[in-house]
Design an enzyme around this catalytic site. Structure first.
Site, PDB file in Angstrom:
ATOM      1  N   THR A 157       0.843  -1.192   0.000  1.00  0.00           N
ATOM      2  CA  THR A 157       0.000   0.000   0.000  1.00  0.00           C
ATOM      3  C   THR A 157       0.878   1.242   0.000  1.00  0.00           C
ATOM      4  O   THR A 157       1.995   1.211   0.487  1.00  0.00           O
ATOM      5  CB  THR A 157      -0.866  -0.031   1.277  1.00  0.00           C
ATOM      6  N   ARG A 185     -14.014  -7.353  -0.952  1.00  0.00           N
ATOM      7  CA  ARG A 185     -13.359  -7.054   0.327  1.00  0.00           C
ATOM      8  C   ARG A 185     -12.824  -5.603   0.324  1.00  0.00           C
ATOM      9  O   ARG A 185     -12.206  -5.161  -0.630  1.00  0.00           O
ATOM     10  CB  ARG A 185     -12.209  -8.033   0.545  1.00  0.00           C
TER      11      ARG A 185
HETATM   12  N1  ASP Z   1      -3.871  -2.194   4.398  1.00  0.00           N
HETATM   13  C1  ASP Z   1      -4.068  -2.714   3.076  1.00  0.00           C
HETATM   14  C2  ASP Z   1      -5.364  -3.499   3.057  1.00  0.00           C
HETATM   15  O1  ASP Z   1      -5.609  -4.228   3.981  1.00  0.00           O
HETATM   16  C3  ASP Z   1      -2.975  -3.611   2.612  1.00  0.00           C
HETATM   17  C4  ASP Z   1      -1.587  -3.085   2.806  1.00  0.00           C
HETATM   18  O2  ASP Z   1      -1.365  -2.131   3.522  1.00  0.00           O
HETATM   19  O3  ASP Z   1      -0.677  -3.665   2.211  1.00  0.00           O
HETATM   20  O4  ASP Z   1      -6.076  -3.420   2.091  1.00  0.00           O
END
Ligand code: ASP
Length: 287
Positions: A157, A185
């Site tokens: 992310t 999701r």
């Molecule tokens: N927080 C993000 C999610 O759960 C994933 C990530 O931070 O890599 O969609």
């Protein structure tokens, strides 16, 4: 007028100690320097965080925008959110499939609608209605990272937090979510108060296994500690990450405060990030 600016960027907390992240680090470093110059040149924190995240989405180097990973049916669904600390206005999109820049679309949700969060088909239709750039052929647009890059890269992310010369704070986060996630999701990134938050005192962007950050209301918990307990920013972030770890979760948090603090912390092997404190120091990933 505040005299100093602060900026922190992250590219996900899934960095493995053994992984070669040179290209990503170089990208983060160049982008961070440019964003820092924008801030010192008088740009608004909101514009800088939106621009930083849009560039990370378009680079294909992170698990956001072009670099997103497919869900369990092989489709790409992206989430993003942005928040302006001064006005507390926020915009977010979830499960978008067509938007070229999910963060750009989130910004337009904030600016052009009375809503905070648009999801799925409605969000994509809103992008088309606005005439924003959309993804034509997903198979040609999304970058399939080499298998070697998949390892240790579960969380990629991207996020940005900044305070500008006027003292205004802003936060932005964008993600392709977690690999193999169920269709529909939605993670923490798109949820104001979970993965993204900004108010008059602090701006926060999170990365990690979103379900844990949602249950912890992580970004807002950092803000609550600042407002109610007047905690130093580093302690507030550490406490929230400790609570997430106690629940079995892993990830990282970046934050800047109106007091001039700037923090990047993680409880995974590493978090790709850029932390600039004008005139003081620069810090690049330690993995
Ligand atoms: N927080 C993000 C999610 O759960 C994933 C990530 O931070 O890599 O969609």
């Amino acid at each position: 007028m505040s005299r100093t600016t602060r900026l922190v960027l992250h590219g996900g907390a899934g960095a493995a100690a053994t992984r070669d992240d040179k290209r990503t680090c170089a990208h983060l470093s160049a982008l961070g320097s440019r964003c820092e110059a924008m801030l010192t040149g008088g740009a608004a924190a909101l514009d800088v965080v939106a621009c930083a995240v849009a560039e990370m989405e378009a680079s294909g180097l992170y698990i956001a925008g072009r670099g997103s990973r497919p869900n369990c049916e092989g489709d790409f669904e992206m989430d993003a959110a942005i928040m302006d600390g001064t006005t507390r206005r926020a915009g977010a999109v979830a499960c978008v499939r067509r938007a070229f820049s999910p963060i750009g679309l989130a910004l337009r949700v904030m600016q052009d609608t009375p809503h905070v969060l648009l999801a799925g088909d409605g969000a994509d239709r809103f992008a088309c209605k606005l005439g924003l750039r959309t993804i034509g052929r997903p198979a040609e647009y999304f970058v399939a990272l080499p298998a070697a890059d998949e390892e240790g890269s579960m969380h990629g992310t991207v996020g940005a937090v900044a305070i500008d010369l006027s003292g205004a704070l802003a936060a932005a986060t964008s993600t392709g979510g977690t690999s193999g996630k169920l269709v529909g999701r939605i993670g923490d990134s798109a949820l104001i108060g979970a993965g993204t938050w900004a108010d008059e005192a602090v701006a926060v962007s999170c990365t990690g296994v979103g379900e844990y950050f949602i249950r912890a209301a992580a970004a807002h918990e950092v803000a609550a500690r600042i407002r109610l307990a007047r905690m130093p920013l580093g302690q507030a972030v550490d406490e929230v990450l400790a609570a997430i770890a106690a629940d079995g979760g892993a990830g990282g948090i970046i934050a800047v405060s109106a007091r001039g603090e700037a923090v990047a912390r993680w409880n995974t092997p590493g978090m790709k990030h850029y932390l600039a404190e004008t005139g003081e120091r620069r810090h690049l990933p330690d993995n």
